[in-house]
Write a protein that holds these residues in place. Structure first.
Motif, PDB file in Angstrom:
ATOM      1  N   ILE A 122     -19.607  72.199  11.620  1.00 18.87           N
ATOM      2  CA  ILE A 122     -19.682  71.155  12.410  1.00 18.87           C
ATOM      3  C   ILE A 122     -20.947  70.195  11.405  1.00 18.87           C
ATOM      4  N   LEU A 123     -20.988  69.160  10.415  1.00 24.46           N
ATOM      5  CA  LEU A 123     -22.061  68.976   9.660  1.00 24.46           C
ATOM      6  C   LEU A 123     -22.614  67.679  10.545  1.00 24.46           C
ATOM      7  N   ASP A 124     -23.642  67.595  10.760  1.00 22.99           N
ATOM      8  CA  ASP A 124     -24.390  66.709  11.301  1.00 22.99           C
ATOM      9  C   ASP A 124     -23.623  65.611  12.052  1.00 22.99           C
ATOM     10  N   GLY A 125     -22.443  66.559  13.280  1.00 22.83           N
ATOM     11  CA  GLY A 125     -21.724  65.367  13.716  1.00 22.83           C
ATOM     12  C   GLY A 125     -20.587  65.608  13.339  1.00 22.83           C
ATOM     13  N   GLN A 126     -20.180  65.754  12.690  1.00 22.31           N
ATOM     14  CA  GLN A 126     -19.107  65.222  11.587  1.00 22.31           C
ATOM     15  C   GLN A 126     -17.905  67.487  11.676  1.00 22.31           C
ATOM     16  N   GLN A 127     -16.518  66.517  11.966  1.00 22.19           N
ATOM     17  CA  GLN A 127     -15.996  67.890  12.386  1.00 22.19           C
ATOM     18  C   GLN A 127     -14.852  68.300  12.183  1.00 22.19           C
ATOM     19  N   HIS A 128     -14.876  69.504  10.974  1.00 24.12           N
ATOM     20  CA  HIS A 128     -14.267  69.904   9.220  1.00 24.12           C
ATOM     21  C   HIS A 128     -13.612  71.444   9.757  1.00 24.12           C
ATOM     22  N   GLN A 129     -11.714  71.429   9.598  1.00 24.54           N
ATOM     23  CA  GLN A 129     -11.783  72.509  10.038  1.00 24.54           C
ATOM     24  C   GLN A 129     -11.188  72.665   8.857  1.00 24.54           C
TER      25      GLN A 129
END
Length: 194
Positions: A123-130
């Motif tokens: 979670i980078l600055d509120g954005q989620q990535h997997q």
């Protein structure tokens, strides 16, 4: 240098990932951000657990972070221990107990195929990535090596004759499930640099 929290209390994992990030980010621990509680792993998938931990840190501490969950999936055991790998032999979460239970479960079993799978949620600055990393291999018939942690002394990756516990940290990181997932994470983070 941008700060990033690795949502784990496992010092072995922290050391592995710190080495791979090569000083590109300042890696913070849960203690560094003031998080002293155990992060829950209540989901029935690795992806769900990594997401739950990362979301907890973001929601409660507002710090960009990533969390991982790893499972050993053994063919002859229908994918077990899987999401329960860390507590396979019970809530004491003992590596030795887990390995002994695994070896007992595979007694007399010819099919020793297995894979390690790691899921990372960022979670980078509120954005989620997997991100995901997988390494296939087999389970040795006994303990070999004294490096690493978890199931490393009994996991032999394909193309190798030694277990992860017989390899240096550099050798293991180059081919391991966590190494592969972290490489995906690092590639993504480097792609963001201006």
């Amino acid at each position: 240098m941008k700060k990033l929290c690795f949502a784990t209390n496992n010092r072995h994992k922290l050391a592995e990932v710190s080495q791979m990030l090569e000083g590109k980010y300042e890696l913070l621990t849960l203690q560094d951000i003031g998080c002293h509680e155990d992060l829950a792993e209540e989901q029935d998938t690795l992806e769900g657990n990594s997401r739950q931990k990362a979301e907890y840190v973001w929601d409660n501490y507002n710090v960009s972070c990533f969390a991982d969950d790893t499972g050993l999936e053994v063919e002859a055991l229908n994918g077990a221990p899987g999401v329960y790998s860390a507590r396979y032999a019970g809530p004491q979460r003992s590596d030795a107990d887990n390995i002994n239970k695994l070896l007992d479960s595979l007694q007399g079993q010819e099919n020793r195929r297995a894979r390690f799978r790691t899921s990372i949620t960022l979670i980078l600055d509120g954005q989620q990535h997997q991100f995901e990393g997988i390494v296939t291999g087999s389970i040795a018939t006994g303990w070999k090596g004294d490096k690493g942690f978890g199931y490393d002394p009994v996991f032999i990756p394909d193309g190798h004759e030694r277990t992860f516990a017989q390899m240096s940290a550099e050798e293991k990181n180059a081919i391991s499930h966590r190494g592969r997932a972290t490489q995906e994470l690092v590639r993504f983070l480097k792609g963001l640099e201006v």
